[in-house]
Each structure stands twice: as structure tokens, then as C-alpha cells.
Design a protein around this motif. Structure first.
Motif, PDB file in Angstrom:
ATOM      1  N   GLU A   1      20.775   6.680   5.796  1.00 41.76           N
ATOM      2  CA  GLU A   1      20.524   7.642   4.719  1.00 41.76           C
ATOM      3  C   GLU A   1      19.105   7.487   4.177  1.00 41.76           C
ATOM      4  N   LEU A   2      18.668   6.257   3.987  1.00 46.35           N
ATOM      5  CA  LEU A   2      17.325   5.986   3.476  1.00 46.35           C
ATOM      6  C   LEU A   2      16.268   6.479   4.470  1.00 46.35           C
ATOM      7  N   ALA A   3      16.455   6.178   5.736  1.00 47.45           N
ATOM      8  CA  ALA A   3      15.499   6.604   6.767  1.00 47.45           C
ATOM      9  C   ALA A   3      15.405   8.122   6.831  1.00 47.45           C
TER      10      ALA A   3
ATOM     11  N   THR B   1       0.828  -1.216   0.000  1.00 46.13           N
ATOM     12  CA  THR B   1       0.000   0.000   0.000  1.00 46.13           C
ATOM     13  C   THR B   1       0.859   1.262   0.000  1.00 46.13           C
ATOM     14  N   GLN B   2       2.122   1.109  -0.321  1.00 51.56           N
ATOM     15  CA  GLN B   2       3.086   2.205  -0.469  1.00 51.56           C
ATOM     16  C   GLN B   2       3.241   3.057   0.782  1.00 51.56           C
ATOM     17  N   GLN B   3       3.123   2.404   1.947  1.00 46.83           N
ATOM     18  CA  GLN B   3       3.356   3.090   3.220  1.00 46.83           C
ATOM     19  C   GLN B   3       4.745   2.794   3.763  1.00 46.83           C
ATOM     20  N   ALA B   4       5.488   1.916   3.075  1.00 43.19           N
ATOM     21  CA  ALA B   4       6.781   1.489   3.612  1.00 43.19           C
ATOM     22  C   ALA B   4       7.815   1.327   2.516  1.00 43.19           C
ATOM     23  N   ILE B   5       9.070   1.512   2.942  1.00 41.81           N
ATOM     24  CA  ILE B   5      10.218   1.214   2.104  1.00 41.81           C
ATOM     25  C   ILE B   5      10.974   0.088   2.795  1.00 41.81           C
ATOM     26  N   VAL B   6      11.766  -0.639   2.032  1.00 41.57           N
ATOM     27  CA  VAL B   6      12.471  -1.792   2.596  1.00 41.57           C
ATOM     28  C   VAL B   6      13.960  -1.724   2.273  1.00 41.57           C
ATOM     29  N   ILE B   7      14.728  -2.363   3.137  1.00 39.41           N
ATOM     30  CA  ILE B   7      16.166  -2.492   2.906  1.00 39.41           C
ATOM     31  C   ILE B   7      16.671  -3.689   3.700  1.00 39.41           C
ATOM     32  N   CYS B   8      17.666  -4.341   3.171  1.00 38.84           N
ATOM     33  CA  CYS B   8      18.450  -5.309   3.940  1.00 38.84           C
ATOM     34  C   CYS B   8      19.811  -4.648   4.124  1.00 38.84           C
ATOM     35  N   PRO B   9      20.136  -4.218   5.335  1.00 40.88           N
ATOM     36  CA  PRO B   9      21.423  -3.538   5.531  1.00 40.88           C
ATOM     37  C   PRO B   9      22.624  -4.372   5.108  1.00 40.88           C
ATOM     38  N   GLU B  10      22.561  -5.670   5.297  1.00 40.41           N
ATOM     39  CA  GLU B  10      23.708  -6.520   4.965  1.00 40.41           C
ATOM     40  C   GLU B  10      23.921  -6.589   3.455  1.00 40.41           C
ATOM     41  N   VAL B  11      22.844  -6.727   2.701  1.00 43.76           N
ATOM     42  CA  VAL B  11      22.953  -6.716   1.239  1.00 43.76           C
ATOM     43  C   VAL B  11      23.359  -5.316   0.765  1.00 43.76           C
ATOM     44  N   ALA B  12      22.765  -4.280   1.366  1.00 41.85           N
ATOM     45  CA  ALA B  12      23.112  -2.904   0.997  1.00 41.85           C
ATOM     46  C   ALA B  12      24.595  -2.625   1.255  1.00 41.85           C
ATOM     47  N   GLY B  13      25.165  -3.321   2.234  1.00 41.16           N
ATOM     48  CA  GLY B  13      26.580  -3.144   2.547  1.00 41.16           C
ATOM     49  C   GLY B  13      27.512  -3.952   1.659  1.00 41.16           C
ATOM     50  N   GLY B  14      26.933  -4.733   0.745  1.00 41.70           N
ATOM     51  CA  GLY B  14      27.752  -5.457  -0.228  1.00 41.70           C
ATOM     52  C   GLY B  14      27.861  -6.956  -0.011  1.00 41.70           C
ATOM     53  N   LEU B  15      27.161  -7.497   0.988  1.00 42.65           N
ATOM     54  CA  LEU B  15      27.227  -8.945   1.205  1.00 42.65           C
ATOM     55  C   LEU B  15      26.268  -9.668   0.271  1.00 42.65           C
ATOM     56  N   SER B  16      26.635 -10.880  -0.095  1.00 40.09           N
ATOM     57  CA  SER B  16      25.840 -11.653  -1.049  1.00 40.09           C
ATOM     58  C   SER B  16      24.743 -12.446  -0.338  1.00 40.09           C
ATOM     59  N   THR B  17      23.847 -12.977  -1.112  1.00 42.90           N
ATOM     60  CA  THR B  17      22.816 -13.895  -0.627  1.00 42.90           C
ATOM     61  C   THR B  17      22.893 -15.125  -1.512  1.00 42.90           C
ATOM     62  N   PRO B  18      23.073 -16.325  -0.943  1.00 41.46           N
ATOM     63  CA  PRO B  18      23.328 -16.587   0.474  1.00 41.46           C
ATOM     64  C   PRO B  18      24.735 -16.155   0.876  1.00 41.46           C
TER      65      PRO B  18
ATOM     66  N   THR C   1      32.972  -6.556   9.177  1.00 41.89           N
ATOM     67  CA  THR C   1      32.607  -5.328   9.890  1.00 41.89           C
ATOM     68  C   THR C   1      32.356  -4.179   8.927  1.00 41.89           C
ATOM     69  N   ARG C   2      33.245  -4.005   7.962  1.00 46.37           N
ATOM     70  CA  ARG C   2      33.122  -2.885   7.024  1.00 46.37           C
ATOM     71  C   ARG C   2      31.783  -2.935   6.300  1.00 46.37           C
ATOM     72  N   GLU C   3      31.380  -4.115   5.839  1.00 49.71           N
ATOM     73  CA  GLU C   3      30.119  -4.260   5.118  1.00 49.71           C
ATOM     74  C   GLU C   3      28.919  -3.958   6.023  1.00 49.71           C
ATOM     75  N   PHE C   4      29.005  -4.378   7.281  1.00 52.42           N
ATOM     76  CA  PHE C   4      27.915  -4.107   8.219  1.00 52.42           C
ATOM     77  C   PHE C   4      27.790  -2.613   8.493  1.00 52.42           C
ATOM     78  N   ILE C   5      28.912  -1.928   8.647  1.00 54.87           N
ATOM     79  CA  ILE C   5      28.877  -0.477   8.888  1.00 54.87           C
ATOM     80  C   ILE C   5      28.380   0.255   7.650  1.00 54.87           C
ATOM     81  N   LEU C   6      28.826  -0.152   6.477  1.00 55.46           N
ATOM     82  CA  LEU C   6      28.356   0.464   5.234  1.00 55.46           C
ATOM     83  C   LEU C   6      26.840   0.284   5.093  1.00 55.46           C
ATOM     84  N   GLY C   7      26.346  -0.900   5.350  1.00 57.89           N
ATOM     85  CA  GLY C   7      24.909  -1.153   5.268  1.00 57.89           C
ATOM     86  C   GLY C   7      24.123  -0.340   6.277  1.00 57.89           C
TER      87      GLY C   7
END
Length: 161
Positions: free
Chosen positions: A92-94, A33-50, A80-86
Motif C-alpha cells: 500500500e505504501l509503495a 534528503t527526502q527521496q525515500a520512505i521507510v518501513i519495516c514490514p514485520e513491525v508494520a504487521g504488528g510484531l514487536s522489537t525485539p 504468518t498472519r503478521e508477515f502477510i499484514l506487513g
């Protein structure tokens, strides 16, 4: 009007370390309903899935931001670096979207707001905050777990006269 920022795994995105999600339909509805935005901090910090699971060693997210603790994955690699970056990208998004509510995945080394795993990879939890939560709270945001938010939704509203 409320604007939410929600952990991507809670709305059905397969971004957890094990490439799974923790779908909560009431939270997904906020996105639909476009009331929320989403992020995965770990992926945003450059970590892969899985990815290998990670835990904070020698403290919690506050200590990581102070340079007193590290985030290490189960193979002994320092992420650590990836977690801090995420965490910074999440902040920034918030700020950009001026969110009013932040709902992040409980117990995560990024998103845990009350408990995190103790760094021994033995499934033991300790009181503490994840890296992203620590940074968001330092900037005045209040973070709640999915369970806290869903409990608020199901609580009867009190009316004031």
C-alpha cells in the motif's frame, strides 16, 4: 525523479528481530534528503522489537501467499498472519507514494529477494523470496537488496551517444 522505499533497518532504525539495525549511510542519505520512505514490514504487521527470529517453513514468500507455507518463529509460534499484514501495508505504501526503487534487507523472511533462511534455524540459506518481496513482485515492483543497490551506485555510469 526517483522515489525509494527502503527497509527501516537499513537506515538505522532498530527494528530487526534483535532490536538492532543494518545502517547503510548511502541509503540513510536518501531519507535525509527526502527521496525515500521507510518501513519495516514485520513491525508494520504488528510484531514487536525485539522479537524471536522467524523463518519460512516449507517454501518461500510465494508459497506463504499461496497458503502452502508458514512463517514460524524460533519458539514455534505461527507469525504468518503478521508477515502477510506487513507485506500488504508495504505494498500500500509503495503504491501510494508511487516508488520507483525498492531496497529491502537481504535474507529476511519478509524482505529477502534472492536468498532466505531455510526454516531450520540453523543459519542455512536457500534461494527464495521473502513474503513482502513476493507480494511486491506480484504487483509489478522490482526489489533489490542493499548490496545490489550500493553496487549500482558505485558502478561507473555508461553514457549513450
Amino acid at each position: 525523479m526517483s522515489k525509494y522505499l527502503i527497509s527501516a533497518c537499513l537506515v538505522g532504525e532498530n527494528v530487526r528481530y534483535d532490536a538492532k539495525n543494518c545502517l547503510q549511510l548511502k541509503l540513510k542519505h536518501l531519507v535525509d534528503t527526502q527521496q525515500a520512505i521507510v518501513i519495516c514490514p514485520e513491525v508494520a504487521g504488528g510484531l514487536s522489537t525485539p522479537r524471536y527470529p522467524a523463518e519460512i517453513i516449507d517454501g518461500d514468500g510465494v508459497a506463504v501467499l499461496q497458503g502452502l507455507a508458514k512463517v514460524i518463529d524460533s519458539q514455534g509460534i505461527d507469525v504468518t498472519r503478521e508477515f502477510i499484514l506487513g507485506a500488504n501495508k508495504t505494498l500500500e505504501l509503495a503504491q501510494h507514494f508511487q516508488v520507483t526503487h525498492i531496497i529491502l534487507k537481504a535474507n529476511s523472511p519478509s524482505c529477502g529477494s534472492q536468498m532466505i533462511y531455510d526454516g531450520s534455524f540453523s543459519n542455512q540459506k536457500i534461494a527464495g523470496k521473502g513474503v513482502t518481496v513476493a507480494l511486491l513482485e506480484q504487483h509489478g515492483f522490482t526489489v533489490m537488496t542493499e548490496d545490489e543497490f550500493l553496487q549500482q551506485l558505485s558502478s561507473p555510469k555508461t553514457t549513450q551517444k
